[in-house]
Enzyme design. Structure first.
Site, PDB file in Angstrom:
ATOM      1  N   GLY A 250      10.730  11.965  44.730  1.00 22.07           N
ATOM      2  CA  GLY A 250       9.648  11.286  45.283  1.00 22.07           C
ATOM      3  C   GLY A 250       8.867  11.749  46.284  1.00 22.07           C
ATOM      4  O   GLY A 250       7.913  11.286  46.630  1.00 22.07           O
ATOM      5  N   PRO A 292      13.884  16.073  42.987  1.00 24.33           N
ATOM      6  CA  PRO A 292      12.812  16.481  42.940  1.00 24.33           C
ATOM      7  C   PRO A 292      12.030  16.661  41.761  1.00 24.33           C
ATOM      8  O   PRO A 292      12.753  17.461  40.979  1.00 24.33           O
ATOM      9  CB  PRO A 292      12.533  17.618  43.935  1.00 24.33           C
ATOM     10  CG  PRO A 292      13.877  18.371  43.755  1.00 24.33           C
ATOM     11  CD  PRO A 292      14.840  17.159  43.305  1.00 24.33           C
ATOM     12  N   GLY A 293      11.085  16.294  41.515  1.00 24.33           N
ATOM     13  CA  GLY A 293      10.180  16.646  40.073  1.00 24.33           C
ATOM     14  C   GLY A 293       8.831  17.225  40.646  1.00 24.33           C
ATOM     15  O   GLY A 293       8.727  18.484  40.894  1.00 24.33           O
ATOM     16  N   ARG A 294       8.073  16.188  40.879  1.00 23.72           N
ATOM     17  CA  ARG A 294       6.607  16.977  41.341  1.00 23.72           C
ATOM     18  C   ARG A 294       6.293  17.831  42.468  1.00 23.72           C
ATOM     19  O   ARG A 294       5.691  18.741  42.215  1.00 23.72           O
ATOM     20  CB  ARG A 294       5.963  15.503  42.044  1.00 23.72           C
ATOM     21  CG  ARG A 294       4.513  15.550  42.326  1.00 23.72           C
ATOM     22  CD  ARG A 294       3.534  14.312  43.026  1.00 23.72           C
ATOM     23  NE  ARG A 294       4.273  13.039  42.369  1.00 23.72           N
ATOM     24  CZ  ARG A 294       3.561  12.461  41.577  1.00 23.72           C
ATOM     25  NH1 ARG A 294       2.481  12.881  41.124  1.00 23.72           N
ATOM     26  NH2 ARG A 294       4.040  11.204  41.127  1.00 23.72           N
ATOM     27  N   ARG A 330      -3.838  11.567  34.161  1.00 27.58           N
ATOM     28  CA  ARG A 330      -3.445  11.003  35.246  1.00 27.58           C
ATOM     29  C   ARG A 330      -4.856  10.446  36.295  1.00 27.58           C
ATOM     30  O   ARG A 330      -4.540   9.240  36.757  1.00 27.58           O
ATOM     31  CB  ARG A 330      -2.947  12.092  36.442  1.00 27.58           C
ATOM     32  CG  ARG A 330      -1.509  12.584  35.916  1.00 27.58           C
ATOM     33  CD  ARG A 330      -1.060  13.859  36.845  1.00 27.58           C
ATOM     34  NE  ARG A 330      -1.396  13.852  38.224  1.00 27.58           N
ATOM     35  CZ  ARG A 330      -1.119  12.885  38.984  1.00 27.58           C
ATOM     36  NH1 ARG A 330      -0.115  11.959  38.759  1.00 27.58           N
ATOM     37  NH2 ARG A 330      -1.233  12.715  40.354  1.00 27.58           N
ATOM     38  N   TYR A 334      -3.398   6.634  36.760  1.00 30.35           N
ATOM     39  CA  TYR A 334      -3.391   6.253  38.011  1.00 30.35           C
ATOM     40  C   TYR A 334      -4.307   6.493  39.167  1.00 30.35           C
ATOM     41  O   TYR A 334      -4.428   6.078  40.233  1.00 30.35           O
ATOM     42  CB  TYR A 334      -2.196   7.471  38.697  1.00 30.35           C
ATOM     43  CG  TYR A 334      -1.048   7.426  37.882  1.00 30.35           C
ATOM     44  CD1 TYR A 334       0.029   6.480  37.659  1.00 30.35           C
ATOM     45  CD2 TYR A 334      -0.793   8.666  37.324  1.00 30.35           C
ATOM     46  CE1 TYR A 334       1.152   6.825  37.080  1.00 30.35           C
ATOM     47  CE2 TYR A 334       0.352   9.043  36.637  1.00 30.35           C
ATOM     48  CZ  TYR A 334       1.507   7.917  36.319  1.00 30.35           C
ATOM     49  OH  TYR A 334       2.677   8.188  35.544  1.00 30.35           O
ATOM     50  N   CYS A 363     -13.097   9.521  22.979  1.00 32.16           N
ATOM     51  CA  CYS A 363     -13.825   8.260  22.912  1.00 32.16           C
ATOM     52  C   CYS A 363     -13.496   7.137  23.851  1.00 32.16           C
ATOM     53  O   CYS A 363     -13.000   6.342  22.985  1.00 32.16           O
ATOM     54  CB  CYS A 363     -14.168   7.917  21.500  1.00 32.16           C
ATOM     55  SG  CYS A 363     -14.915   9.253  20.399  1.00 32.16           S
ATOM     56  N   GLU A 364     -13.327   7.281  25.257  1.00 33.72           N
ATOM     57  CA  GLU A 364     -13.027   6.299  26.105  1.00 33.72           C
ATOM     58  C   GLU A 364     -13.640   6.370  27.255  1.00 33.72           C
ATOM     59  O   GLU A 364     -13.962   7.669  27.719  1.00 33.72           O
ATOM     60  CB  GLU A 364     -11.510   6.352  26.364  1.00 33.72           C
ATOM     61  CG  GLU A 364     -10.466   6.131  25.356  1.00 33.72           C
ATOM     62  CD  GLU A 364     -10.153   4.709  25.131  1.00 33.72           C
ATOM     63  OE1 GLU A 364     -10.439   3.804  25.957  1.00 33.72           O
ATOM     64  OE2 GLU A 364      -9.659   4.330  23.921  1.00 33.72           O
ATOM     65  N   TYR A 392       3.615  15.715  35.555  1.00 29.47           N
ATOM     66  CA  TYR A 392       3.074  14.548  34.700  1.00 29.47           C
ATOM     67  C   TYR A 392       1.638  14.555  34.383  1.00 29.47           C
ATOM     68  O   TYR A 392       0.633  13.831  34.457  1.00 29.47           O
ATOM     69  CB  TYR A 392       3.059  13.288  35.896  1.00 29.47           C
ATOM     70  CG  TYR A 392       4.556  13.215  36.568  1.00 29.47           C
ATOM     71  CD1 TYR A 392       5.497  12.725  35.752  1.00 29.47           C
ATOM     72  CD2 TYR A 392       4.577  13.528  37.970  1.00 29.47           C
ATOM     73  CE1 TYR A 392       6.729  12.402  36.181  1.00 29.47           C
ATOM     74  CE2 TYR A 392       6.022  13.261  38.544  1.00 29.47           C
ATOM     75  CZ  TYR A 392       6.894  12.736  37.777  1.00 29.47           C
ATOM     76  OH  TYR A 392       8.192  12.691  38.313  1.00 29.47           O
TER      77      TYR A 392
HETATM   78  C1  LIG Z   1      10.737  10.190  38.116  1.00 28.46           C
HETATM   79  C2  LIG Z   1      12.052  10.306  38.836  1.00 28.46           C
HETATM   80  C3  LIG Z   1      12.237  11.240  39.642  1.00 28.46           C
HETATM   81  C4  LIG Z   1      11.338  12.375  40.145  1.00 28.46           C
HETATM   82  O1  LIG Z   1      10.285  11.917  40.998  1.00 28.46           O
HETATM   83  P1  LIG Z   1       9.237  12.891  41.632  1.00 28.46           P
HETATM   84  O2  LIG Z   1       8.360  12.007  42.315  1.00 28.46           O
HETATM   85  O3  LIG Z   1       8.561  13.654  40.651  1.00 28.46           O
HETATM   86  O4  LIG Z   1       9.648  13.724  42.483  1.00 28.46           O
HETATM   87  C5  LIG Z   1      13.366  11.334  40.412  1.00 28.46           C
HETATM   88  N1  LIG Z   1      14.430  10.505  39.954  1.00 28.46           N
HETATM   89  C6  LIG Z   1      14.172   9.173  39.156  1.00 28.46           C
HETATM   90  C7  LIG Z   1      15.352   8.520  38.870  1.00 28.46           C
HETATM   91  C8  LIG Z   1      13.050   9.262  38.420  1.00 28.46           C
HETATM   92  O5  LIG Z   1      12.572   8.570  37.581  1.00 28.46           O
END
Ligand SMILES: *Cc1c(COP(=O)(O)O)cnc(C)c1O
Length: 433
Positions: A250, A292-294, A330, A334, A363-364, A392
């Site tokens: 997050g 962590p992802g993003r 995105r 979003y 076409c949107e 993402y």
């Molecule tokens: C999507 C998700 C993440 C990663 O979130 P980021 O905002 O990309 O860091 C981590 N844990 C869970 C359970 C998720 O669904």
């Protein structure tokens, strides 16, 4: 007293003296010539740097970083992260298979999140021997118990609790309303743990939270962990020993930072995040899992597109590119902001900014990357880069309008690897008659 953190560059993209935009040491123009456009380009060194930053800040804790695969699930990227020793957070059987193919040993460092796991996916994960199931409902727990008994494989579980940290108006959560489908009410958690503890095939070992995505303030993370700490203490009274706390992902980034300006300091962000988590879990003797992802991958990536047309409709001017919302949804999904810069600074006249909509060929009307954006004076044939598209972006791409998905390259210093070849129309038609 924490030392003043060293500044870490927000992005691995910069112009060389000839005005060419580089990814690490490689001109994006060279990559576009070789692999075509639209093209996703990621810096491996930047992703490693972000991972190292996390590790450094949590080194005093027993911890495991489980990269959230859904942010960017490219196999070469996963392999690189696995080689660095990262674990993974998956949300489907498909992602489990990606992790397994990236590195078999990484499966033991994998946690399985998601509110809608099927029996089939549970079976795959039980057989593979993943680290932990993040269970999101009582019904899911029942099904998992049933599958584990059937396969005679004990399931290690964490309950994903909803700590209700955010007021509904909290501005830092982009998926606020959707959060409601996730997790178990923390007020009911004790009861559910007791149920799990009675089951021979369930081993309740963890508590997990994930309070949302693109959160730009550290305080809510600390508040969530403080709630978790209270729960862990209650569970101890019930005779349930929690070994791991999963703080989820997050942590957000600044999508509006200008290229080259040091407005976004990744080291500072992680310092504050780590301090909040550490404070929240003070005194807990548990292993910390992070998802962590993003934050690890978003700023490591750009989408390179070629300008096809520049046209005027009445008062409005449009730049039409060969990338569309099927490549990068995105902005449409979003309302996300992405900085857009020319790949060849020489071909763009900075002094001649024009207000334009940057759009794709789909076409949107929702097929746009920017609206009323001051853009340098780029012309048909020029290349542009959409920044911060490492997360993402490709992972949510589609074949809408029967457009083939873009290619992906992974750059590491001077080295370039084609991480995913461009799709062809034959790829798309393979499943149809
Ligand atoms: C999507 C998700 C993440 C990663 O979130 P980021 O905002 O990309 O860091 C981590 N844990 C869970 C359970 C998720 O669904």
């Amino acid at each position: 007293m924490p030392r003043k953190p060293k500044t870490v560059a927000a992005r691995p993209f910069r112009y060389n003296p000839d005005g060419q935009l580089l990814c690490d040491a490689v001109p994006l123009e060279t990559l576009a010539e070789r692999y075509g456009t639209p093209l996703y380009c990621y810096s491996a060194s930047q992703v490693r740097e972000r991972l190292a930053l996390f590790r450094k800040h949590f080194k005093r804790h027993d911890h495991l970083i489980c990269y959230a695969v859904k942010a960017n699930s490219n196999l070469s990227l996963l392999r690189m992260l696995a080689r660095e020793g990262a674990g993974f957070d998956i949300v489907s059987g498909g992602e489990l298979e990606r992790v397994r193919r990236a590195d078999k040993r990484a499966v033991a460092r994998t946690v399985f999140s998601g509110a809608g796991k099927t029996a089939g996916e549970m079976d795959l994960a039980l057989r593979a021997g993943i680290l932990l199931f993040n269970v999101e409902s009582e019904q899911e727990l029942e099904l998992l118990a049933e599958r584990a008994a059937k396969l005679r494989k004990k399931a290690r579980v964490a309950l994903r609790v909803n700590p209700e940290v955010f007021a509904e108006t909290h501005p830092y959560i982009s998926t606020g309303l959707r959060e409601h489908k996730f997790g178990i009410d923390i007020g009911r958690a004790r009861e559910v743990y007791a149920r799990a503890a009675k089951d021979k095939w369930l081993s309740p070992e963890g508590v997990s939270v994930h309070i949302g995505s693109q959160i730009r303030s550290a305080a809510p993370f600390g508040a969530a962990l403080a709630r978790v700490r209270a729960l862990v203490e209650e569970l101890a009274e019930d005779g349930i020993r929690i070994r791991s706390v999963d703080a989820g992902g997050g942590l957000g980034i600044d999508y509006t930072a200008q290229l080259g300006a040091e407005e976004f300091d990744a080291a500072k962000e992680v310092t504050e995040y780590a301090a909040a988590l550490t404070e929240g879990m003070r005194g807990m003797q548990v292993r910390l899992l992070l998802e962590p992802g993003r934050f690890l991958v978003a700023q490591a990536g750009v989408l390179v597109a070629r300008v096809l047309y520049r046209k005027r409709n009445g008062a409005k001017e449009f730049l039409i590119t060969d990338a569309g919302m099927n490549d990068l949804i995105r902005p449409a999904l979003y309302g996300a902001h992405h900085e857009i810069v020319p790949v060849e600074r020489a071909t763009a006249d900075d002094s001649q900014n024009a207000i334009m909509d940057v759009v794709g060929p789909v076409c949107e009307t929702g097929d746009f990357f920017a609206r009323d954006r001051a853009m340098p004076d780029v012309h048909p044939g020029a290349l542009i880069a959409l920044l911060d598209t490492g997360a993402y972006a490709m992972s949510i791409s589609s074949n809408y309008n029967s457009r083939s998905r873009a290619a992906e390259v992974l750059v590491d210093g001077k080295r370039v690897r084609l991480a995913r070849r461009r799709e062809t129309i034959e790829d798309q038609l393979r499943f149809e008659e």
